[in-house]
Write a protein that holds these residues in place. Structure first.
Motif, PDB file in Angstrom:
ATOM      1  N   THR A   2     -23.873  56.835 -26.684  1.00  0.00           N
ATOM      2  CA  THR A   2     -23.122  55.964 -25.953  1.00  0.00           C
ATOM      3  C   THR A   2     -24.283  55.346 -25.236  1.00  0.00           C
ATOM      4  O   THR A   2     -25.131  56.000 -24.351  1.00  0.00           O
ATOM      5  N   HIS A   3     -24.203  54.112 -25.164  1.00  0.00           N
ATOM      6  CA  HIS A   3     -25.302  53.182 -24.311  1.00  0.00           C
ATOM      7  C   HIS A   3     -24.608  53.087 -22.907  1.00  0.00           C
ATOM      8  O   HIS A   3     -23.601  52.818 -22.837  1.00  0.00           O
ATOM      9  N   PRO A   4     -25.517  53.149 -21.958  1.00  0.00           N
ATOM     10  CA  PRO A   4     -25.108  52.701 -20.484  1.00  0.00           C
ATOM     11  C   PRO A   4     -24.876  51.167 -20.693  1.00  0.00           C
ATOM     12  O   PRO A   4     -25.208  50.447 -21.363  1.00  0.00           O
ATOM     13  N   THR A   5     -23.700  50.723 -19.736  1.00  0.00           N
ATOM     14  CA  THR A   5     -23.606  49.060 -19.750  1.00  0.00           C
ATOM     15  C   THR A   5     -24.848  48.750 -18.941  1.00  0.00           C
ATOM     16  O   THR A   5     -25.333  49.098 -17.694  1.00  0.00           O
ATOM     17  N   GLY A  59     -18.610  54.515 -16.762  1.00  0.00           N
ATOM     18  CA  GLY A  59     -19.414  55.251 -17.461  1.00  0.00           C
ATOM     19  C   GLY A  59     -20.972  54.752 -16.585  1.00  0.00           C
ATOM     20  O   GLY A  59     -20.999  54.014 -15.374  1.00  0.00           O
ATOM     21  N   PRO A  60     -22.121  55.310 -17.398  1.00  0.00           N
ATOM     22  CA  PRO A  60     -23.387  54.996 -16.472  1.00  0.00           C
ATOM     23  C   PRO A  60     -23.729  53.420 -16.781  1.00  0.00           C
ATOM     24  O   PRO A  60     -23.289  52.874 -17.738  1.00  0.00           O
ATOM     25  N   ILE A  73     -31.379  45.727  -6.929  1.00  0.00           N
ATOM     26  CA  ILE A  73     -31.305  46.581  -7.835  1.00  0.00           C
ATOM     27  C   ILE A  73     -31.998  47.862  -7.114  1.00  0.00           C
ATOM     28  O   ILE A  73     -31.617  49.111  -7.304  1.00  0.00           O
ATOM     29  N   THR A  74     -33.004  47.773  -6.295  1.00  0.00           N
ATOM     30  CA  THR A  74     -33.481  48.683  -5.552  1.00  0.00           C
ATOM     31  C   THR A  74     -32.592  49.501  -4.469  1.00  0.00           C
ATOM     32  O   THR A  74     -32.555  50.864  -4.399  1.00  0.00           O
ATOM     33  N   VAL A  75     -31.835  48.666  -3.930  1.00  0.00           N
ATOM     34  CA  VAL A  75     -30.931  49.052  -3.034  1.00  0.00           C
ATOM     35  C   VAL A  75     -29.709  49.690  -3.684  1.00  0.00           C
ATOM     36  O   VAL A  75     -29.128  50.836  -3.347  1.00  0.00           O
ATOM     37  N   ALA A  76     -29.037  48.830  -4.351  1.00  0.00           N
ATOM     38  CA  ALA A  76     -27.430  49.202  -5.124  1.00  0.00           C
ATOM     39  C   ALA A  76     -27.787  50.163  -6.321  1.00  0.00           C
ATOM     40  O   ALA A  76     -27.069  50.921  -6.581  1.00  0.00           O
ATOM     41  N   GLY A  77     -29.080  50.580  -6.664  1.00  0.00           N
ATOM     42  CA  GLY A  77     -29.501  51.455  -7.645  1.00  0.00           C
ATOM     43  C   GLY A  77     -29.104  53.063  -7.373  1.00  0.00           C
ATOM     44  O   GLY A  77     -29.402  53.809  -8.068  1.00  0.00           O
ATOM     45  N   MET A  78     -28.863  53.182  -5.867  1.00  0.00           N
ATOM     46  CA  MET A  78     -28.652  54.406  -5.393  1.00  0.00           C
ATOM     47  C   MET A  78     -27.245  55.001  -5.844  1.00  0.00           C
ATOM     48  O   MET A  78     -26.903  56.024  -5.785  1.00  0.00           O
ATOM     49  N   ALA A  79     -26.489  54.293  -6.450  1.00  0.00           N
ATOM     50  CA  ALA A  79     -25.156  54.427  -6.906  1.00  0.00           C
ATOM     51  C   ALA A  79     -25.152  55.523  -8.025  1.00  0.00           C
ATOM     52  O   ALA A  79     -26.304  55.429  -8.751  1.00  0.00           O
ATOM     53  N   GLU A  80     -24.379  56.517  -7.759  1.00  0.00           N
ATOM     54  CA  GLU A  80     -24.318  57.732  -8.848  1.00  0.00           C
ATOM     55  C   GLU A  80     -24.341  57.366 -10.387  1.00  0.00           C
ATOM     56  O   GLU A  80     -25.274  57.961 -10.984  1.00  0.00           O
ATOM     57  N   ASN A  81     -23.849  56.484 -10.430  1.00  0.00           N
ATOM     58  CA  ASN A  81     -23.661  55.919 -12.179  1.00  0.00           C
ATOM     59  C   ASN A  81     -24.800  55.212 -12.563  1.00  0.00           C
ATOM     60  O   ASN A  81     -24.948  55.039 -13.781  1.00  0.00           O
ATOM     61  N   VAL A  82     -25.669  55.031 -11.762  1.00  0.00           N
ATOM     62  CA  VAL A  82     -27.150  54.142 -12.296  1.00  0.00           C
ATOM     63  C   VAL A  82     -28.116  54.888 -12.613  1.00  0.00           C
ATOM     64  O   VAL A  82     -28.413  55.990 -12.353  1.00  0.00           O
ATOM     65  N   VAL A  83     -28.442  54.827 -14.083  1.00  0.00           N
ATOM     66  CA  VAL A  83     -29.355  55.770 -14.578  1.00  0.00           C
ATOM     67  C   VAL A  83     -30.597  55.474 -14.924  1.00  0.00           C
ATOM     68  O   VAL A  83     -31.822  56.045 -15.030  1.00  0.00           O
ATOM     69  N   VAL A 233     -32.761  51.577 -22.254  1.00  0.00           N
ATOM     70  CA  VAL A 233     -31.239  52.001 -22.870  1.00  0.00           C
ATOM     71  C   VAL A 233     -31.424  53.180 -23.563  1.00  0.00           C
ATOM     72  O   VAL A 233     -30.993  54.337 -23.407  1.00  0.00           O
ATOM     73  N   ARG A 234     -32.690  53.397 -24.518  1.00  0.00           N
ATOM     74  CA  ARG A 234     -32.847  54.360 -25.316  1.00  0.00           C
ATOM     75  C   ARG A 234     -33.093  55.613 -24.598  1.00  0.00           C
ATOM     76  O   ARG A 234     -32.649  56.820 -24.765  1.00  0.00           O
ATOM     77  N   ALA A 235     -33.956  55.274 -23.358  1.00  0.00           N
ATOM     78  CA  ALA A 235     -34.559  56.676 -22.876  1.00  0.00           C
ATOM     79  C   ALA A 235     -33.341  57.131 -21.753  1.00  0.00           C
ATOM     80  O   ALA A 235     -33.550  58.319 -21.558  1.00  0.00           O
ATOM     81  N   THR A 236     -32.294  56.459 -21.494  1.00  0.00           N
ATOM     82  CA  THR A 236     -31.193  56.803 -20.658  1.00  0.00           C
ATOM     83  C   THR A 236     -29.834  56.984 -21.294  1.00  0.00           C
ATOM     84  O   THR A 236     -29.121  57.447 -20.597  1.00  0.00           O
TER      85      THR A 236
END
Length: 237
Positions: A2-5, A59-60, A73-83, A233-236
């Motif tokens: 399953t890939h993250p969006t 999902g992620p 993305i530096t700020v909003a990337g704190m969201a739990e679903n951000v991988v 994507v592959r790494a996460t």
């Protein structure tokens, strides 16, 4: 698997259609992707908007930010679903740091002297200031490796950014806890390559550099941009 969006976040003087080639590349690989519109009204409010989008992604999610979008993305990337975070010719600020402070540590880019000021009404009856790039300067500053006719259209259709976006400090730095990747545009005349390299190194990002790429690398080199996103994507996944 399953890939993250993949959530593509555009920057200043542009809109989400700039990701058209990257979206096509990612979808051809079966990777889910969305490219929300960036309000360009200020770092705090724009990051809050992006966070609201992420809260509605199932999902992620893998965040990709171009230019000013890197700050969001530096700020909003704190969201739990951000991988993970992918920076493309982008600012990578630290917590508490404004883009003006980050840029101020390096020589000015040609962008600085090519900005045109506009005003817009605020809800309290006052006026805010926003900027665009002078149309005659836009191709050389923003899109030197894009066909001239296309660059001219981009210049006419560019979206202004509020100047407060450059003075507000980042409330968080998600790269401190999330893996990151960065593409440095080596011929960028909007955000200098030195600024990009510094931010990427500070974040411990996996870095790819395209020596001849302009700031409009998402348009001029969509396959190369998509390749880095696929790596993330592959790494996460």
């Amino acid at each position: 698997m399953t890939h993250p969006t993949v959530v593509l976040v555009h920057g200043a003087f542009a809109d989400a259609t700039g990701w058209i080639g990257v979206i096509s590349e990612l979808r051809s690989s079966g990777i889910p992707v969305i490219a929300p519109s960036n309000p360009l009204r200020g770092l705090t409010s724009d990051a809050a908007y992006l966070a609201s989008v992420l809260a509605q992604v199932e999902g992620p999610a893998l965040l990709v930010g171009h230019s000013y979008g890197g700050a969001l993305i530096t700020v909003a990337g704190m969201a739990e679903n951000v991988v993970g975070l992918v920076y493309v010719a982008a600012y990578v600020p630290h917590e508490g740091e404004s883009l003006g402070e980050l840029q101020g540590s390096f020589p000015e880019s040609p962008l600085t002297g090519s900005l045109k000021k506009w005003t817009y009404p605020l809800l309290d009856g006052d006026f805010g200031v926003e900027v665009t790039i002078e149309e005659v300067a836009y191709p050389g500053v923003f899109a030197a490796d894009v066909p001239e006719d296309v660059a001219g259209i981009l210049a006419a259709a560019q979206r202004p950014i509020a100047t407060t976006a450059f003075t507000e400090g980042a409330s968080a730095a998600a790269w401190r806890t999330k893996p990151s990747w960065a593409l440095v545009a080596g011929a960028d005349r909007a955000i200098s390559p030195e600024v990009q390299r510094f931010g990427a190194a500070r974040a411990g990002a996996v870095v790819v550099e395209l020596p001849q790429a302009s700031h409009a690398v998402v348009l001029s080199e969509p396959a190369r941009v998509a390749a880095l996103i696929r790596d993330a994507v592959r790494a996460t996944s």
